[in-house]
Each structure stands twice: as C-alpha cells, then as structure tokens.
Write an enzyme that holds these catalytic residues in place. Sequence first.
Site, PDB file in Angstrom:
ATOM      1  N   ASP A   1     -11.189   2.554   4.327  1.00  0.00           N
ATOM      2  CA  ASP A   1     -11.509   1.125   4.232  1.00  0.00           C
ATOM      3  C   ASP A   1     -13.009   0.920   4.036  1.00  0.00           C
ATOM      4  O   ASP A   1     -13.448  -0.163   3.666  1.00  0.00           O
ATOM      5  CB  ASP A   1     -11.092   0.414   5.537  1.00  0.00           C
ATOM      6  CG  ASP A   1      -9.895  -0.502   5.331  1.00  0.00           C
ATOM      7  OD1 ASP A   1      -9.593  -0.816   4.161  1.00  0.00           O
ATOM      8  OD2 ASP A   1      -9.279  -0.900   6.335  1.00  0.00           O
TER       9      ASP A   1
ATOM     10  N   LYS B   1       0.849  -1.207   0.000  1.00  0.00           N
ATOM     11  CA  LYS B   1       0.000   0.000   0.000  1.00  0.00           C
ATOM     12  C   LYS B   1       0.881   1.253   0.000  1.00  0.00           C
ATOM     13  O   LYS B   1       0.636   2.202  -0.747  1.00  0.00           O
ATOM     14  CB  LYS B   1      -0.924  -0.015   1.223  1.00  0.00           C
ATOM     15  CG  LYS B   1      -2.036  -1.061   1.101  1.00  0.00           C
ATOM     16  CD  LYS B   1      -2.752  -1.349   2.400  1.00  0.00           C
ATOM     17  CE  LYS B   1      -3.706  -2.538   2.230  1.00  0.00           C
ATOM     18  NZ  LYS B   1      -4.314  -3.007   3.466  1.00  0.00           N
TER      19      LYS B   1
ATOM     20  N   GLN C   1      -4.686  -1.701   9.791  1.00  0.00           N
ATOM     21  CA  GLN C   1      -4.513  -2.999   9.127  1.00  0.00           C
ATOM     22  C   GLN C   1      -5.068  -4.145   9.981  1.00  0.00           C
ATOM     23  O   GLN C   1      -4.750  -4.274  11.159  1.00  0.00           O
ATOM     24  CB  GLN C   1      -3.010  -3.228   8.832  1.00  0.00           C
ATOM     25  CG  GLN C   1      -2.708  -4.510   8.089  1.00  0.00           C
ATOM     26  CD  GLN C   1      -3.287  -4.548   6.670  1.00  0.00           C
ATOM     27  OE1 GLN C   1      -3.300  -3.539   5.956  1.00  0.00           O
ATOM     28  NE2 GLN C   1      -3.781  -5.696   6.256  1.00  0.00           N
TER      29      GLN C   1
END
Length: 293
Positions: free
Chosen positions: A120, A53, A97
């Site tokens: 997200d 990422k 994460q």
Amino acid sequence: MPAQRLDGKACANAVETELHERIEVLTNAGVQPHLAVIIVGDDPASHVYVNSKIETCARLGIRSTHIALPAHCEEKVVRQHILNLNAQDDLHGILVQSPLPNHMDEEALTDLISPTKDVDGFHPQNLGRLVQGRTDGLLPCTPSAVMRLLKWAGVDLKGKRAVVLGRSRIVGMPAALLLAAKGADATVTVVHSRTKDIANVCREADVLVAAVGQTELVKPAWVKPGAVVVDVGINRVDDDARERGWRLAGDVHPSVADTAGWLTPVPGGVGPMTIAMLMENTVFAAESSHPKR
Ligand code: NAD
C-alpha cells in the site's frame, strides 16, 4: 467540445499486459507473487474492494491469501496476523483494508508491516523515501494511479500548475509529492478544508486532482478551460431512482466535462488503476525479494 475521457479501465488493461510478462518471468524462476489481504468487519464497500483485488490477482496469476476477521476482534489478533505474514518467505505483499473498526489504531498496524511487503506504500519508511524524492520504491497506489493515468494520456507536467484538493496521508499529500518530484516537475499547490478562495486557486490549475471525499464539490466554474481533471473521489449517494437505491459519485460534478480537456470517469477512472498499481507493487516486491532470479 466535451472533455476526453481519461479511461482508467483501458489504462489498467495496459498495465496488466505489462505485468503478465513480469509475472511469467518470476514464475518461470520458481517465484509466484503472493499478496495477503486482511479485512476486519463487514463494511460492504470494503468487501467489494477486497473481492476485486482478489479477482485481479487470480486473473494475473498472483497468489492471494484472504484473511477476514470479525469487527469485534481485538487489535492484537490483527497484529499477530501481520507478524506471521511478515515472517512468511513465500509472501511478498501485505495489505490491511481501510477503514478498520474504531477501536483499532490503523497507523500503528501499518507501521508493523515489513516495509518491503508494504504494497500500500503507507509505511513511514516508504512515505519517507517519497518525501526524499526517491520514487523508485513502493509508492502509495492511488497517487501512483493518478500519475500513471496522466502519463498514459500523454500529459506533460513539466512546469505546469497542478492543484491537489485534499491533503490526506494516503492520497492528497503523496499525490502532491509525486507531481512535484523531479521528472514530473509540476508546480504544485495543495488545497484543503482551511484554504481560502478554493475556486480561484483551482481555476489556476492546468492539472486538477480532486481527493476530498465530498460529492461533486468541484464545479465547472472551478476549472480552467481545457484543464486535465482527475477525480479520485468515490462517494456513495442515495438515489431512489435507481434499482439498487444508490449510485457512486466522484468529487467532481459531471458538468465539468464541458470545461475540462480531460476528465476521469467515476466509476472507471482512478479506481481500476489503483488496483492495477497494487498488483504492480506486489510484483515489484516479489522481484525485489528474489533479486538474483
Ligand atoms: P480523507 O477524508 O482522508 O481526506 C480528505 C481531504 O480533503 C482532507 O485533507 C481535507 O482537508 C480535504 N477536504 C475535505 N473537505 C474539503 C473541502 N470542502 N474543501 C477542501 N478540502 C477539503 O479522504 P481520502 O482518503 O484522501 O479520500 C478522498 C476521496 O478519495 C474519498 O472519496 C475516497 O473514497 C476516495 N478514494 C478513492 C480511491 C480510489 O481508488 N479511487 C482510493 C482512496 C480514496
């Protein structure tokens, strides 16, 4: 005839090309999109995901802040980081994460992220909008990746039978909502661990999305000839025959390629597209935070 390859890397390249232009407009207006990634612990796979990422951010000209915390840190430390990042005006996206260590409440931490920075797409406000059929906000990255791949391949979903294997908060349920949403217009069935006669249900699908986390569960006999099969699964399988001792496998058996019309590879399918959708969400959040520019 073997299935056509639904190539996530090629589709992600096309998304990145579009994003380059939007990022240039933003930076010319004095706004550099900025993503913060918090990772807790030392799960090797999670570090690989976070690094890719961060690398994609660098390639696109998105600024990134990487916060790595030890596995034993207290939940309140993560909470404080999120609150600080929420208050930072020059930061547009926050990602924590998954998975977090067992002593942390992942959903409570997600709830703490400002909905406008929730790249997200897991905050209840963003998932709630999706349930209302409002697909113009921050959407969960992997389900969006599935939809974008289908669009890229020119798959017309209107009136088609779609079956989603898996009902998780982050993949299965939002993917089902997006497939059924106005504009996509598929007729959707969600299959889960308590579903009876799974093979027959799956065989009715024109579009089959597998997100169960079970190595190569979907066999050719589960697939209607010519169906579009999207394999979300990423499963690590020990394999002594390989130099590194393991390989990545999807939720779909590779021999499904002889039955399906389209099939995503693993790796190189939904994975790269999920990162592309995260970048798109970050750019969208930056644009939304500076609407006058
Ligand atoms: P999860 O464990 O949260 O959910 C799995 C779902 O599958 C559950 O709803 C469960 O009911 C269902 N299920 C489990 N076994 C089943 C069975 N035998 N038959 C029918 N249903 C069954 O997993 P998740 O977070 O949704 O992830 C699913 C897979 O997708 C995993 O392999 C994960 O690594 C992968 N994943 C990939 C990406 C990506 O970027 N490609 C992103 C997220 C998740």
